[in-house]
Scaffold this motif. Structure first.
Motif, mmCIF file in Angstrom:
data_model
loop_
_atom_site.group_PDB
_atom_site.id
_atom_site.type_symbol
_atom_site.label_atom_id
_atom_site.label_comp_id
_atom_site.label_asym_id
_atom_site.label_seq_id
_atom_site.Cartn_x
_atom_site.Cartn_y
_atom_site.Cartn_z
ATOM 1 N N VAL A 205 0.834 -1.201 0.000
ATOM 2 C CA VAL A 205 0.000 0.000 0.000
ATOM 3 C C VAL A 205 0.868 1.250 0.000
ATOM 4 O O VAL A 205 0.558 2.238 -0.689
ATOM 5 C CB VAL A 205 -0.947 -0.015 1.215
ATOM 6 C CG1 VAL A 205 -1.680 1.313 1.340
ATOM 7 C CG2 VAL A 205 -1.955 -1.159 1.079
ATOM 8 N N GLU A 206 1.954 1.254 0.764
ATOM 9 C CA GLU A 206 2.864 2.406 0.749
ATOM 10 C C GLU A 206 3.352 2.695 -0.671
ATOM 11 O O GLU A 206 3.467 3.862 -1.077
ATOM 12 C CB GLU A 206 4.065 2.137 1.652
ATOM 13 C CG GLU A 206 3.775 2.199 3.130
ATOM 14 C CD GLU A 206 5.010 1.956 3.965
ATOM 15 O OE1 GLU A 206 4.996 2.337 5.150
ATOM 16 O OE2 GLU A 206 5.991 1.373 3.460
ATOM 17 N N LEU A 207 3.617 1.653 -1.422
ATOM 18 C CA LEU A 207 4.117 1.831 -2.786
ATOM 19 C C LEU A 207 3.052 2.425 -3.711
ATOM 20 O O LEU A 207 3.390 3.051 -4.717
ATOM 21 C CB LEU A 207 4.612 0.491 -3.334
ATOM 22 C CG LEU A 207 5.820 -0.117 -2.608
ATOM 23 C CD1 LEU A 207 6.139 -1.503 -3.166
ATOM 24 C CD2 LEU A 207 7.039 0.791 -2.702
ATOM 25 N N LEU A 208 1.769 2.249 -3.386
ATOM 26 C CA LEU A 208 0.711 2.885 -4.172
ATOM 27 C C LEU A 208 0.844 4.406 -4.126
ATOM 28 O O LEU A 208 0.729 5.086 -5.155
ATOM 29 C CB LEU A 208 -0.666 2.471 -3.645
ATOM 30 C CG LEU A 208 -1.203 1.101 -4.056
ATOM 31 C CD1 LEU A 208 -2.423 0.749 -3.222
ATOM 32 C CD2 LEU A 208 -1.555 1.081 -5.539
ATOM 33 N N ALA A 209 1.074 4.944 -2.928
ATOM 34 C CA ALA A 209 1.235 6.394 -2.806
ATOM 35 C C ALA A 209 2.460 6.866 -3.571
ATOM 36 O O ALA A 209 2.429 7.914 -4.235
ATOM 37 C CB ALA A 209 1.332 6.785 -1.337
ATOM 38 N N ASP A 210 3.527 6.094 -3.480
ATOM 39 C CA ASP A 210 4.747 6.458 -4.204
ATOM 40 C C ASP A 210 4.517 6.495 -5.712
ATOM 41 O O ASP A 210 5.165 7.265 -6.429
ATOM 42 C CB ASP A 210 5.867 5.462 -3.883
ATOM 43 C CG ASP A 210 6.310 5.538 -2.425
ATOM 44 O OD1 ASP A 210 5.967 6.518 -1.749
ATOM 45 O OD2 ASP A 210 6.987 4.591 -1.964
ATOM 46 N N ALA A 211 3.590 5.660 -6.203
ATOM 47 C CA ALA A 211 3.301 5.615 -7.639
ATOM 48 C C ALA A 211 2.389 6.754 -8.077
ATOM 49 O O ALA A 211 2.191 6.950 -9.279
ATOM 50 C CB ALA A 211 2.667 4.276 -7.999
ATOM 51 N N GLY A 212 1.816 7.488 -7.111
ATOM 52 C CA GLY A 212 0.981 8.630 -7.461
ATOM 53 C C GLY A 212 -0.506 8.427 -7.286
ATOM 54 O O GLY A 212 -1.297 9.286 -7.706
ATOM 55 N N ILE A 213 -0.932 7.341 -6.657
ATOM 56 C CA ILE A 213 -2.352 7.143 -6.405
ATOM 57 C C ILE A 213 -2.796 8.167 -5.366
ATOM 58 O O ILE A 213 -2.191 8.277 -4.292
ATOM 59 C CB ILE A 213 -2.633 5.713 -5.896
ATOM 60 C CG1 ILE A 213 -2.020 4.677 -6.839
ATOM 61 C CG2 ILE A 213 -4.135 5.493 -5.745
ATOM 62 C CD1 ILE A 213 -2.517 4.724 -8.258
ATOM 63 N N PRO A 214 -3.851 8.938 -5.612
ATOM 64 C CA PRO A 214 -4.229 10.027 -4.695
ATOM 65 C C PRO A 214 -4.653 9.530 -3.320
ATOM 66 O O PRO A 214 -5.133 8.394 -3.155
ATOM 67 C CB PRO A 214 -5.414 10.689 -5.421
ATOM 68 C CG PRO A 214 -5.265 10.303 -6.860
ATOM 69 C CD PRO A 214 -4.659 8.937 -6.851
ATOM 70 N N ASP A 215 -4.491 10.399 -2.320
ATOM 71 C CA ASP A 215 -4.926 10.096 -0.957
ATOM 72 C C ASP A 215 -6.417 9.768 -0.937
ATOM 73 O O ASP A 215 -7.213 10.391 -1.662
ATOM 74 C CB ASP A 215 -4.670 11.296 -0.035
ATOM 75 C CG ASP A 215 -3.200 11.523 0.231
ATOM 76 O OD1 ASP A 215 -2.388 10.644 -0.105
ATOM 77 O OD2 ASP A 215 -2.864 12.602 0.769
ATOM 78 N N GLY A 216 -6.790 8.805 -0.092
ATOM 79 C CA GLY A 216 -8.191 8.437 0.065
ATOM 80 C C GLY A 216 -8.682 7.405 -0.904
ATOM 81 O O GLY A 216 -9.738 6.797 -0.680
ATOM 82 N N VAL A 217 -7.961 7.174 -1.996
ATOM 83 C CA VAL A 217 -8.392 6.173 -2.983
ATOM 84 C C VAL A 217 -8.251 4.768 -2.400
ATOM 85 O O VAL A 217 -9.111 3.909 -2.587
ATOM 86 C CB VAL A 217 -7.600 6.321 -4.297
ATOM 87 C CG1 VAL A 217 -7.891 5.171 -5.256
ATOM 88 C CG2 VAL A 217 -7.937 7.655 -4.950
ATOM 89 N N VAL A 218 -7.148 4.530 -1.669
ATOM 90 C CA VAL A 218 -6.959 3.263 -0.968
ATOM 91 C C VAL A 218 -6.712 3.569 0.500
ATOM 92 O O VAL A 218 -5.796 4.330 0.838
ATOM 93 C CB VAL A 218 -5.789 2.453 -1.550
ATOM 94 C CG1 VAL A 218 -5.561 1.184 -0.725
ATOM 95 C CG2 VAL A 218 -6.058 2.088 -3.003
ATOM 96 N N ASN A 219 -7.528 3.002 1.359
ATOM 97 C CA ASN A 219 -7.413 3.130 2.802
ATOM 98 C C ASN A 219 -7.250 1.733 3.392
ATOM 99 O O ASN A 219 -7.718 0.753 2.800
ATOM 100 C CB ASN A 219 -8.651 3.808 3.376
ATOM 101 C CG ASN A 219 -8.949 5.132 2.689
ATOM 102 O OD1 ASN A 219 -8.473 6.174 3.091
ATOM 103 N ND2 ASN A 219 -9.740 5.083 1.616
#
Length: 502
Positions: A205-219
């Protein structure tokens, strides 16, 4: 010297876990935590929060805002696809780290983490595959049925907020098979990993944010079925629940979905048969079936061929080959490249498997080998030696219940019709295998089996193919176009093109 895994914590960078709500990593409001014990040693590995109803509500509301007000559902197809492809590459770059975290989570050895079905590569490929549907899977434009000048079309739109609940045994693949199509379709997600496989999932999940997935899309809400899972599946703002796990929990999810008519996808296990005909390579069939039941996950795989239906003419040859595989299985430190199989996930499952082995003996099946708790340096762990039961009647508990351990039940048959009848005589219908040199028989038998996936002279995982089961093995499919469409709603739009039609 007793087995220990503590020395590996620092090497893989494991740290205690947190919840993720709207881009913020934090602890549970109650302060309650879960201490994870390693299944091979019973050592404390780390801890993470147990999310309560308040935490789950905040996570679901964050996903709701991201869906209703955020950019993700309406993001241009090309941009959303690029982000998911970028994430797939990030997974590949961090494969070694993730395999190490998984070994500390569920005890799956690094050796199995390089096998495609259990690898990070299969997860990355699944994300790539589902990202490919973003600019391709759409609706239709249809000719007017009754005549007149009007436009009739269908649109595919994201279903909304998804509760994705993962099992512990295949976190890489099932993370991707749930989040891949959900995110590709434009949904937002509240993810609950298993309490027995949390740390690798949190890193993914941390890597999702690093890839640019916006906040709140995955919790992410970590914790146990009660209170965390229960609060998630009953939340009124959740539009769809995707779950892999036991039938008991699956039934509860169906029940909980009724008040708000949540969409549901369920994969609930299996008792998959391998049908071994006299013209097959029975030795290869024996090694394949026993390998699925023992190597890697030690039979803790829903699609493992745990029932071998073997023609009497090749019965002894099959059992001899299965015994050879059983004798080659090695247990121990999951970071040791020579270790080939996992411990059972917890003491409860250890007791259940040992009880079913005893019951098999009491019911009259012949225990050829194994079925005992490992001793010596392995005595602290949840290890059971690979078991083969011969002369099994298909009505016995070991032939009907999903053991979820390294236990193979071998049932003899006389002809094709009997083999098909025995194969379908189960409440499950997830997978099956057909071993034969006759191509016509292979297809003929495959069509008669009530199972979602049938392998002919082998079995493999493909992320672009639908996977799921008949009967009580679940609802819906994961993988392929059908999975993408399961995270969408289909809307019909009618538009008159002249004033006369209005």
């Amino acid at each position: 010297m007793s087995l220990t895994v503590q020395q590996h914590r620092g090497n893989v960078g494991l740290r205690n876990g947190s919840l993720l709500v709207d881009g913020e990593w934090r602890q549970a409001r109650s302060g309650e935590t879960w201490t994870h014990l390693h299944p091979a040693t019973q050592e404390e590995v780390g801890e993470f929060p147990v999310a309560g109803a308040e935490d789950v509500d905040e996570a679901v509301r964050a996903a709701r805002r991201a869906f209703d007000e955020g950019e993700w559902p309406t993001m241009p197809a090309g941009r959303r696809a690029k982000l998911l492809h970028r994430y797939a590459e990030s997974l590949r770059e961090h494969a070694d780290e993730l395999r190490g975290l998984q070994a500390l989570d569920n005890g799956v050895p690094l050796s199995f983490g390089t096998v495609y079905a259990g690898s990070v590569d299969v997860a990355a490929d699944a994300f790539d595959h589902h990202a490919g549907w973003i600019d391709k899977a759409g609706g239709e434009t249809l000719p007017p049925y009754q005549g007149g000048d009007h436009l009739a079309m269908t649109l595919r739109e994201p279903i909304g907020v998804v509760a994705a609940i993962l099992p512990w045994n295949a976190p890489f693949l099932l993370f991707a098979q749930k989040l891949g199509p959900a995110l590709a379709a434009g949904c937002t997600v509240v993810l609950k990993p298993s309490e027995y496989a949390t740390f690798a999932v949190l890193r993914m999940v941390e890597l999702l944010a690093d890839a640019g997935i916006p906040d709140g899309v995955v919790n992410v809400v970590t914790g146990t079925g009660e209170p965390t899972g229960e609060a998630l599946i009953t939340h009124r703002m959740v539009d769809k629940v995707s779950f892999t796990g036991s039938r008991e929990v699956g039934r509860r999810i169906v029940e909980a979905s009724a008040p708000t008519m949540k969409r549901v996808s369920l994969e609930l296990g299996g008792k998959s048969p391998a049908l071994v005909f006299p013209d097959s390579d029975a030795g290869l069939a024996g090694m394949t079936a026993m390998g699925m039941v023992t190597l890697g996950l030690s039979g803790q795989a829903c699609v493992a061929h745990t029932r071998a239906l073997v023609h009497r003419d090749v019965y002894d040859e099959f059992i001899g080959a299965a015994e050879m595989i059983a004798a080659s299985v090695t247990y121990g430190d999951p970071f040791d490249p020579g270790v080939l199989a996992s411990p059972l996930i917890n003491e409860r499952q250890l007791k259940r498997v040992l009880d079913l082995v005893e019951r098999g003996k009491q019911e009259g099946a012949r225990l050829v080998t194994g079925g005992e708790r490992a001793d010596g340096d392995l005595s602290a762990g949840n290890f059971v030696t690979p078991a083969i039961f011969a002369d099994v009647d298909n009505s016995m508990n070991i032939a009907q219940q999903e053991v979820f351990g390294p236990v193979l039940s071998v049932v003899p048959f006389t002809d094709e019709d009997e083999a098909i009848r025995l194969a379908n005589d189960t409440e499950y219908g997830l997978g099956a295998g057909v071993f034969t040199a006759d191509a016509q028989r292979a297809f003929r038998v495959s069509r008669k089996l009530r199972a979602g996936t049938v392998g002919i002279n082998g079995f493999q995982v493909e992320p672009h193919l639908p996977f799921g089961g008949y009967k009580q093995s679940g609802l819906g499919r994961e993988g392929g176009r059908s999975a993408y469409e399961a995270y969408t709603e289909l809307k019909t739009v009618l538009m008159p093109l002249t004033e006369e039609m209005m």
